[in-house]
Motif scaffolding. Structure first.
Motif, mmCIF file in Angstrom:
data_model
loop_
_atom_site.group_PDB
_atom_site.id
_atom_site.type_symbol
_atom_site.label_atom_id
_atom_site.label_comp_id
_atom_site.label_asym_id
_atom_site.label_seq_id
_atom_site.Cartn_x
_atom_site.Cartn_y
_atom_site.Cartn_z
ATOM 1 N N GLN A 1 24.586 29.522 19.636
ATOM 2 C CA GLN A 1 23.632 28.833 20.508
ATOM 3 C C GLN A 1 24.119 27.435 20.875
ATOM 4 O O GLN A 1 24.016 27.002 22.026
ATOM 5 N N GLN A 2 24.691 26.735 19.901
ATOM 6 C CA GLN A 2 25.152 25.358 20.113
ATOM 7 C C GLN A 2 26.621 25.292 20.527
ATOM 8 O O GLN A 2 27.173 24.201 20.647
ATOM 9 N N LYS A 3 27.238 26.460 20.739
ATOM 10 C CA LYS A 3 28.626 26.569 21.187
ATOM 11 C C LYS A 3 29.617 25.942 20.193
ATOM 12 O O LYS A 3 30.674 25.429 20.578
ATOM 13 N N VAL A 4 29.264 25.989 18.923
ATOM 14 C CA VAL A 4 30.201 25.578 17.875
ATOM 15 C C VAL A 4 31.352 26.577 17.826
ATOM 16 O O VAL A 4 32.501 26.218 17.574
ATOM 17 N N VAL A 5 31.026 27.853 18.074
ATOM 18 C CA VAL A 5 32.031 28.906 18.212
ATOM 19 C C VAL A 5 31.740 29.674 19.493
ATOM 20 O O VAL A 5 30.621 29.655 20.009
ATOM 21 N N ASP A 6 32.772 30.348 19.999
ATOM 22 C CA ASP A 6 32.628 31.135 21.230
ATOM 23 C C ASP A 6 32.230 32.574 20.957
ATOM 24 O O ASP A 6 31.621 33.218 21.820
ATOM 25 N N GLY A 7 32.634 33.096 19.795
ATOM 26 C CA GLY A 7 32.420 34.506 19.549
ATOM 27 C C GLY A 7 32.260 34.825 18.079
ATOM 28 O O GLY A 7 32.366 33.943 17.213
ATOM 29 N N GLN A 8 31.997 36.093 17.811
ATOM 30 C CA GLN A 8 31.785 36.532 16.426
ATOM 31 C C GLN A 8 32.197 37.991 16.286
ATOM 32 O O GLN A 8 32.329 38.729 17.251
ATOM 33 N N ASP A 9 32.367 38.392 15.040
ATOM 34 C CA ASP A 9 32.863 39.719 14.678
ATOM 35 C C ASP A 9 31.895 40.332 13.674
ATOM 36 O O ASP A 9 31.720 39.812 12.572
ATOM 37 N N ASN A 10 31.219 41.418 14.091
ATOM 38 C CA ASN A 10 30.267 42.104 13.218
ATOM 39 C C ASN A 10 30.116 43.530 13.719
ATOM 40 O O ASN A 10 30.683 43.912 14.742
ATOM 41 N N GLY A 11 29.293 44.318 13.042
ATOM 42 C CA GLY A 11 28.955 45.627 13.543
ATOM 43 C C GLY A 11 27.955 45.517 14.685
ATOM 44 O O GLY A 11 27.222 44.525 14.780
ATOM 45 N N PRO A 12 27.892 46.508 15.578
ATOM 46 C CA PRO A 12 26.925 46.474 16.678
ATOM 47 C C PRO A 12 25.484 46.359 16.202
ATOM 48 O O PRO A 12 24.681 45.645 16.811
ATOM 49 N N ILE A 13 25.154 47.052 15.123
ATOM 50 C CA ILE A 13 23.769 47.059 14.655
ATOM 51 C C ILE A 13 23.339 45.655 14.235
ATOM 52 O O ILE A 13 22.288 45.149 14.657
ATOM 53 N N PHE B 1 21.840 54.470 15.695
ATOM 54 C CA PHE B 1 21.572 53.034 15.782
ATOM 55 C C PHE B 1 22.759 52.299 16.394
ATOM 56 O O PHE B 1 22.595 51.356 17.167
ATOM 57 N N ASN B 2 23.974 52.697 16.016
ATOM 58 C CA ASN B 2 25.181 52.078 16.563
ATOM 59 C C ASN B 2 25.206 52.216 18.088
ATOM 60 O O ASN B 2 25.416 51.239 18.822
ATOM 61 N N GLU B 3 24.980 53.427 18.569
ATOM 62 C CA GLU B 3 24.997 53.678 20.012
ATOM 63 C C GLU B 3 23.865 52.935 20.720
ATOM 64 O O GLU B 3 24.056 52.355 21.796
ATOM 65 N N THR B 4 22.680 52.946 20.097
ATOM 66 C CA THR B 4 21.536 52.260 20.688
ATOM 67 C C THR B 4 21.784 50.754 20.775
ATOM 68 O O THR B 4 21.446 50.107 21.772
#
Length: 344
Positions: free
Chosen positions: A212-224, A286-289
Motif C-alpha cells: 500500500q505504501q509502495k515500500v515494495v513493488d511485489g510479493q510472492d505467495n500462493g494465489p489463495i 480455491f486456487n482457480e477461484t
C-alpha cells in the motif's frame, strides 16, 4: 467449477487476518482407553474459511461417525495454538496432538526436508499428488517420524505465484526491475537476488501495508493467500509461475500415537486419508477461484508457457547443489527422479 464455491470463498477470505500466535498449546488430553472418549486437539494456522479447516472438520465428522462418538477432534483455527513453527514443535513434544501444517517449516526441524523447496520441482497439482503419493512421500514420512512427528496423510498447501505493480513478469530478466518482498525460504530469497531483484525480507503481516505504501513493488505467495489477504488491491500484474509447490501434512504427535489402541490408529489413518482427498479437491478449486477473482479485480495476468517456464527453471539449477549438500545424494536423486525433473 461451481460458482457457489467461489462465492463462499469471497465471503470468507475477505475477513482473513494475519495468522499470528494467540495461545500456546496446552498439555494433550488424549487417552487410549477403549472405554473412554478420546479427545484430540487439532491446530490449523488459517481460518474456518480455508480448505485446511474444512478438511479437519470433515475428518472430525467422519471419525465421530465411524467411532460411534468415541473419537472427537477439537479444531483450533486462526493460529490459536501458535504459528506453524510453534505448532510443529508442540506436536513433536506431545503437547499438541495434531497439526495440519505446511512444508514451509519442516526444514527448520529436519534440514533434509529442504528438498521440497526445489523451485519448479512440479508444475501442477496432478504432478504434486503423484510425487507425494509415491516413494518420495514415504521417505519424507520417515524423516518426520524420526523427529517425533507421524504423518497420516499428504495434502496440498498451494503453489507460489508473483504479483507486482511495475510490469508483467514474462521472463527472468523482468524481475530485476522489481523490489520484491521475499519469503523466509533461503532458496527463494537467494534465487530472487540472483535474478537482480531487490529482495526485501518481511513478515507476512507487514506485506499489505508495504504494498500500500509502495515500500515494495511485489510479493510472492500462493494465489489463495494473495487473494485472501487482499494484496491484489495494490498490485497491477499477476504471473502464474507455480515456481514452488508446498504440501501440508496431517501431522500427529508420535508420543501421543504410542498411547492409542490399534483400532483407534486404524480409524485415524483411514479417515485422515479421506479428509486429505477432500482438502486437495478444495485447494484446486480455491486456487482457480483466487486467480480468476484477482483477474476480475483488474490484475493483468500472465500464464507462463513451456518456453518461458524453461527459461525460469534454468535460473534455479545453481541452487540444486546447495540443497543436495543438505539433503544428501540418495534423497535428492530420488526426488528429482520421481518428479521427472531435468536439470538444464
Amino acid at each position: 467449477m461451481k460458482r457457489s464455491i467461489g462465492w463462499v470463498m469471497l465471503v470468507f477470505v475477505l475477513t482473513l487476518g494475519a495468522c499470528g500466535a494467540k495461545d500456546t498449546a496446552d498439555d494433550t488430553k488424549a487417552e487410549a482407553s477403549d472405554g473412554e472418549t478420546l479427545e484430540l486437539r487439532v491446530g490449523v494456522v488459517v481460518g474456518d474459511w480455508s480448505p485446511h479447516y474444512k478438511a479437519a472438520e470433515a475428518w472430525a465428522k467422519q471419525l465421530d461417525e465411524e467411532s460411534d462418538g468415541k473419537i472427537k477432534l477439537k479444531i483450533f483455527p486462526d493460529g490459536q495454538l501458535g504459528g506453524e513453527r510453534e505448532m510443529f514443535e508442540a506436536v513433536q513434544k506431545g503437547s499438541l496432538d495434531v497439526g495440519l501444517l505446511s512444508s514451509s517449516v519442516y526444514s527448520a526441524f529436519e534440514p533434509k526436508m529442504s528438498v521440497l523447496d526445489i523451485p519448479f520441482l512440479v508444475s501442477d497439482f496432478d504432478e504434486a499428488e503423484k510425487l507425494m503419493a509415491g516413494p518420495v512421500g514415504e521417505e519424507l514420512d520417515k524423516l518426520l517420524l524420526a523427529n517425533g512427528v507421524r504423518n497420516l496423510a499428504w495434502a496440498h498447501n498451494d503453489f507460489r505465484i508473483i504479483t507486482n505493480n511495475k510490469q508483467p513478469i514474462e521472463k527472468p530478466e523482468d524481475l530485476s526491475a522489481v523490489k520484491m518482498r521475499v519469503p523466509e525460504s533461503k532458496v527463494l530469497a537467494d534465487w530472487y537476488k540472483e535474478l537482480g531483484t531487490m529482495a526485501v525480507p518481511m513478515p507476512f503481516p507487514d506485506i499489505y501495508t508495504a504494498l500500500q505504501q509502495k515500500v515494495v513493488d511485489g510479493q510472492d505467495n500462493g494465489p489463495i493467500l494473495s487473494f485472501a489477504a487482499k494484496f491484489f488491491e495494490h498490485q497491477k500484474y499477476l504471473t502464474v509461475s507455480n515456481h514452488q509447490y508446498s504440501p501440508i501434512g496431517f501431522l500427529f504427535s508420535d508420543s501421543v500415537w504410542a498411547k492409542l489402541t490399534d483400532q483407534q490408529k486404524e480409524l485415524l489413518e483411514s479417515t485422515a486419508a479421506e479428509a486429505a482427498e477432500i482438502e486437495m479437491q478444495a485447494i484446486r478449486e480455491f486456487n482457480e477461484t483466487a486467480i480468476k477473482s484477482m483477474e476480475e479485480a483488474g490484475l493483468e495476468t500472465t500464464y507462463l508457457d513451456g518456453e518461458q517456464l524453461k527459461a525460469f527453471k534454468e535460473t534455479t539449477t545453481p541452487f540444486l547443489d546447495d540443497i543436495r549438500t543438505v539433503a544428501g545424494d540418495e534423497l535428492m536423486d530420488l526426488v528429482l527422479k520421481e518428479a521427472g525433473y531435468e536439470s538444464q
